[in-house]
Structures are given as C-alpha cells and as structure tokens.
Design an enzyme around this catalytic site. Structure first.
Site, short mmCIF file in Angstrom:
data_model
loop_
_atom_site.label_atom_id
_atom_site.label_comp_id
_atom_site.label_asym_id
_atom_site.label_seq_id
_atom_site.Cartn_x
_atom_site.Cartn_y
_atom_site.Cartn_z
CE LYS A 253 38.91 41.07 40.01
NZ LYS A 253 39.25 40.07 40.80
CG ASP A 258 43.99 41.62 43.09
OD1 ASP A 258 44.16 42.34 44.14
OD2 ASP A 258 43.28 40.29 43.36
CE LYS A 265 45.70 38.49 44.85
NZ LYS A 265 44.60 37.61 45.28
CG ASP A 276 42.48 40.11 39.31
OD1 ASP A 276 41.71 39.24 39.05
OD2 ASP A 276 42.32 40.63 40.36
CG ASP A 335 43.33 39.71 47.57
OD1 ASP A 335 43.48 40.29 46.49
OD2 ASP A 335 43.91 38.69 47.89
CD GLU A 337 40.56 42.49 43.65
OE1 GLU A 337 40.70 42.30 44.78
OE2 GLU A 337 40.66 42.22 42.40
NE ARG A 339 34.26 39.47 46.94
CZ ARG A 339 34.42 38.33 47.56
NH1 ARG A 339 33.47 38.11 48.72
NH2 ARG A 339 34.99 37.34 47.25
N1 BES Z 1 41.90 38.18 41.77
C1 BES Z 1 41.54 37.21 42.65
C2 BES Z 1 40.96 36.04 42.62
C3 BES Z 1 41.91 34.95 41.93
C4 BES Z 1 42.96 34.39 42.87
C5 BES Z 1 41.68 34.50 40.88
C6 BES Z 1 43.74 33.68 42.30
C7 BES Z 1 42.78 33.75 40.29
C8 BES Z 1 43.79 32.97 40.93
C9 BES Z 1 40.51 37.99 43.70
O1 BES Z 1 40.58 39.42 43.54
C10 BES Z 1 40.67 37.54 45.02
O2 BES Z 1 41.97 37.92 45.60
N2 BES Z 1 39.95 37.02 45.87
C11 BES Z 1 40.19 36.45 47.13
C12 BES Z 1 39.01 36.66 47.82
C13 BES Z 1 39.06 36.32 49.26
C14 BES Z 1 40.01 37.48 49.74
C15 BES Z 1 37.81 36.47 50.03
C16 BES Z 1 40.63 35.01 46.90
O3 BES Z 1 40.04 34.27 46.05
O4 BES Z 1 41.16 34.70 47.71
ZN ZN Z 2 41.22 40.29 41.88
MN MN Z 3 41.97 40.32 45.16
#
Ligand code: BES
Ligand code: ZN
Ligand code: MN
Length: 528
Positions: A253, A258, A265, A276, A335, A337, A339
């Site tokens: 990834k 992000d 966020k 990220d 968010d 993204e 996947r």
């Molecule tokens: N890059 C983030 C995941 C992440 C968050 C990694 C905090 C490390 C610390 C990812 O893109 C994301 O934002 N995931 C969301 C998914 C949700 C919207 C279903 C998450 O984990 O909040």
């Molecule tokens: Zn992310």
């Molecule tokens: Mn995200």
C-alpha cells in the site's frame, strides 16, 4: 555501516581498538584466566551487574581492555531474542558518546546461534538509526564500524551476509517511510524504485494515470482523484530463478499521505499518515535486500501509490466506481482507501500467475486496537501460506498473528448500489477490510499483512520500524530453499485446493463478472 565478523575470545577481544567494547554475558558465564574474565566474575559477584537482560555496567578507559569504553551487557539466557534486547539497551545507552567503532563480543556466550549474530547486527543498526534527510547532518549516526566477536567466525559467514542484506533493506524501508509526504510523493517513490533497479538486474516499470486508466483501475483512480500529485503504479521484478518458476508477488500500500479524503480525519496525529506508505516502503526494502542476497527465486513488487486528499474533484461518499476486476464498489467512506488501491493491484497481480500474493498495508486502526505494536495482523485462507509467514515472523523476530476470515464477517460489506461496499460496520474492522480484499484474490494463494500497528512508532520515538521487511525476506529465502530442494515438504508448499477447502472455500467470492474479468486479465500475456 560496516560489519566485520572475527574469531575472538576474551583475551583477543580485549586487544580490539574501539570506542566501545560491549561484552555480552549470559546466565551461564564461565570465567577463564584472562583479565576481562576476572573483571566480569567480580562484577557478577557484586550487585553492580548481573546477567539479567539489559543490565549494563560501564567503565571508562578500563585497564583490562584496549577499547576506550567497556560495557558489560547482561544477555539473560543468551538466546537470539535476549541478545537482541541486550544489544539494543547497550547501544541506546551509548548514543550520547557518538562512538564510531564498536566491538560487540558474543564469544563469551555459552552458545551463539546464527540468529543471535544477525540479531545483534540488526539491533545495533536499529538502536543507532537516525533519520537525517530533513534534519541537520551533524546529528547523523556516528557509528561506522561494527566488529562482532564470536567463538568461530567461519560458522557464521552466512549469518553475516544475511544480516547485511536485511540491514540494507530495513534501512531503506525506514528511510522512505520516515520521509515527510512532500519528500515522498508517488513520483518520488517511483524514482526510488527505478534507482534501486539500476545497478541490479531488476526491471522496474512505472505506470502513470493514462496507463492506469487504460487498465481500468477505477478503484485506484478514485482515491487519487482528489490530489494534485499524479498517481504512480510501480512494477518491480526480481528474476533470480528460471522464467518458468512462478513468482511471489508482494503488493505494498503506497498512500503517501492519507487525510481521509472527504471523510476527513481529525487533526490530531494526522501527520502520522505520512507513514501510510509503509507497505510500499517495505516492498522497496525487500527488493533492496534481494539485490544483496540474490536468492534463486522470482519476486514481483507492485506499489499503487497516490495521495488521499479532499478536493472539489475528490471521490465522495456514496460514489460507485468499477474496479479492474469488474466488480463495482460503493465508496461509503473515502478514508477506507487502502483497500481500494490494493484491490486493483491484486487484480493486476493475476497476470504473473503467481505462486502466492502477499499484500502489506497500514490498513486499519482496528488492527492496532487488536494487536498493538507487537504483532502484525496476518490473514490467509491458505493454512500452508499462513504457517510459512508465521514461521518466518518468529525466526526473524518480526512476528505476526493470524486473524480469521469467516464469511460471516463479509455480511456488512453488502451494498444496495454496487457489488460491494468499501466499509462494513464498526466491529472487527481489520477482518472486514481483509474480507473486502479477499474478493479480489480468487485466482491465487493470498495473504494479507496489516502493519498499521507495527510499521511505525508514535510519541517521543516517532519513526518507522522497517517492519515487516525481515519477516518477508525470511519467508522468501525459505521459499528459495524449498524450491531448490528436490522434494518439497508438503507443509511448505501451499496447496491451493487444500488451503481453501479447509477454510470453507473462497466464500463471499467474486461474482461471475469479476471471475470473467479475472480470467481475461490472467490470459493477457505477462509483461516481461
Ligand atoms: N491508513 C488508515 C489506517 C490507520 C489508521 C493506520 C490509524 C494506522 C493508524 C486507513 O486508510 C484508514 O483510514 N482506515 C480506516 C478504515 C475505516 C474508515 C473503515 C480506519 O481504520 O479508521
Ligand atoms: Zn490509509
Ligand atoms: Mn484512510
């Protein structure tokens, strides 16, 4: 950093000229008749020192050794894990001394394994690492030369080479993950991949927005839409074996920043979303290590790289896009993204007819909640592939933990407006993300590593860890061994049918349309 392995005992290591000599002492230490032995024995009898892991006793300009400083270092039971922890503690304690040459003596341990030698090397490297790309060079790492003392250097030559390869790979992964997003754009990552390929026999190919559009990567393009930075799709190939040998594909990834997009966020700690692209950085790191170690395997690295930004042109919650597989996706949360960029890369991976595909992603905050910073989340329906990755993680001291993929977890991904939604409910977020990815993996054995908790540290020690480069390199080297062994053991050769059958098939699998698209993609001639 320069690593040198020498056959030394306590008499010989006492003559080593260095800014610091670290002597590791385990619970079974047996003194000889030399001066250092006498000192250690005396210290052990006092309360000033013990063999407990991480216990340190410093002396300056010791009479017993030629080195400027002597540090006795407790190494517990002398296992590779304890050696690693002990060296870390000692090197951290020496940070302010700005040593250039350090001798680390493992020769007084009751037993020294290859893993302890590699572990000591990586611990010195990790504890002395300094990121300088956007900082004054004056604070750069002072350590240039490490001498490792062991009872018999000849028996640890391969451990030395292995350690050097891992060191180079891990350092590269840290460098790229640590770079701020304005110093690590998708184009910068692509240039790094190309530079990496130059002196070696890698082939690196970089696709831009036009080529990606032609491939029909609608999910990847949707994420990139809100950014001024053009996306890059990086394809790296390491060909260490015959063309007929199916490659392992690594998908990293590469979200270089992000923000969450329109589903933005909160501001607190948002800076950490520069990490990220740690999955992408780990793929670069693995290729760096492959260049050094040159195992007889084929490996493909795929990196979908872009920023996730809010903008007038950004993708909006509720938008429906068509992925390369043909499956339509309702983007309920911009968010989620990771996947979206990964699913198109997974479909692209089909053309390599891979033996296995492993994606590496900072995918979910939920994985951080589940496993913290200790173990990476591992998902696979292939028991053999999962086992091989778990074993590699243990051997590399870069551990992971398998989480489930029951089809019931995919319930929440149902959409009234597309084949699938990109988020499910609030529960089991790491698993539902993996279930989403699984829909794009019908054509090959697949594993997913969620490194959201393990790839960087927050707080005062904020910075990339270089994980899971060591896990992946161990896994790939084990595959090289299996491949070169005339009869592979059943346990190490992931059998598609076997792996799937045990976990109840590919349930929630790609709809017919996707399967058709997949077959079309798979029948395309593989790019060289
Ligand atoms: N890059 C983030 C995941 C992440 C968050 C990694 C905090 C490390 C610390 C990812 O893109 C994301 O934002 N995931 C969301 C998914 C949700 C919207 C279903 C998450 O984990 O909040
Ligand atoms: Zn992310
Ligand atoms: Mn995200």
């Amino acid at each position: 950093m320069n690593f040198e392995l020498k056959t030394l005992d306590l008499t010989l290591v006492a003559r080593e000229k260095a800014d610091a000599l670290l002597v590791l002492v385990d619970e079974h230490f047996k003194p000889s008749t030399d001066a250092l032995s006498a000192l250690i024995a005396q210290a052990l009898r006092s309360d000033d020192f013990s063999a407990k892991t991480g216990r340190l006793l410093h002396s300056y300009r010791p009479a017993e050794a030629a080195a400027k400083r002597l540090v006795l270092v407790g190494a517990g039971d002398g296992s590779a894990k304890q050696v690693r922890a002990a060296v870390t503690a000692a090197v951290q304690a020496l940070k302010a001394n700005r040593c250039q040459r350090v001798a680390v003596h493992l020769g007084a341990l009751t037993h020294t394994s290859d893993a302890a030698v590699t572990g000591a090397m990586l611990a010195v490297a990790d504890a002395s690492y300094v990121f300088t790309t956007t900082k004054p060079k004056a604070e750069a790492r002072s350590l240039t030369h490490i001498t490792l003392g062991v009872a018999n250097a000849a028996t640890h030559q391969s451990a030395l080479l292995h350690g050097k390869g891992l060191f180079a790979g891990i350092e590269l992964a840290k460098e790229w993950a640590n770079r701020p997003a304005n110093h690590a754009t998708p184009s910068h990552l692509a240039a790094a991949a190309q530079a990496l390929g130059k002196p070696t026999k890698f082939k690196t190919e970089v696709l831009g927005p036009k080529e990606v559009a032609r491939l029909g990567m609608g999910a990847f393009m949707a994420v990139a839409k809100g950014s001024e930075e053009p996306l890059r799709f990086i394809v790296m190939r390491y060909d260490g074996a015959a063309k007929t040998v199916a490659p392992t594909v690594l998908v990293g990834k590469g979200i270089t920043f992000d923000t969450g997009g329109i589903s933005i966020k909160p501001a607190g700690e948002m800076d950490e979303m520069k990490f990220d692209m740690s999955g992408a950085a780990s793929v670069l790191g693995v290729f760096r290590a492959l260049a050094e170690l040159r195992p007889a395997i084929n490996v493909v690295g795929l990196i979908p790289a872009c920023e996730n930004m809010p903008d007038g042109r950004a993708v909006k919650p509720g938008d429906v896009v068509t992925s390369m597989s043909g499956q339509t996706i309702e983007i309920l949360n911009t968010d989620a993204e990771g996947r979206l960029v990964l699913c198109d890369a997974l479909t692209y991976a089909e053309r390599f007819k891979p033996r296995a595909v492993i994606d590496i992603a900072t995918l979910t905050g939920a994985c951080v909640v589940a496993l913290g910073a200790v173990r990476t989340g591992l998902f696979s329906v292939s028991d053999a592939l999962a086992q091989a990755l778990q074993d590699a993680g243990e051997a590399a001291h870069d551990p992971c933990w398998r989480l489930p993929l029951d089809d019931e977890y995919a319930e929440g991904l149902k959409s009234n407006f597309a084949d699938v939604a990109n988020i499910a409910g609030r529960m089991a977020g790491a698993v539902t993300a993996a279930k989403f990815l699984q829909r794009f993996t019908a054509q090959f054995d697949w594993a997913h590593l969620d490194i959201a908790g393990t790839s960087w540290k927050s707080g005062a020690a904020k910075g990339a860890t270089g994980r899971p480069v060591a896990l992946l390199v161990h896994y790939l080297l084990a595959q090289a061994q299996t491949a070169s062994t005339p009869k592979a053991s059943a346990g190490e050769t992931p059998s598609k049918a076997g792996g799937r059958a045990k976990s109840g098939g590919q349930g929630g699998a790609a709809p017919t349309r996707a399967a058709g698209a997949s077959r079309r993609a798979a029948s395309k001639p593989a790019p060289r």
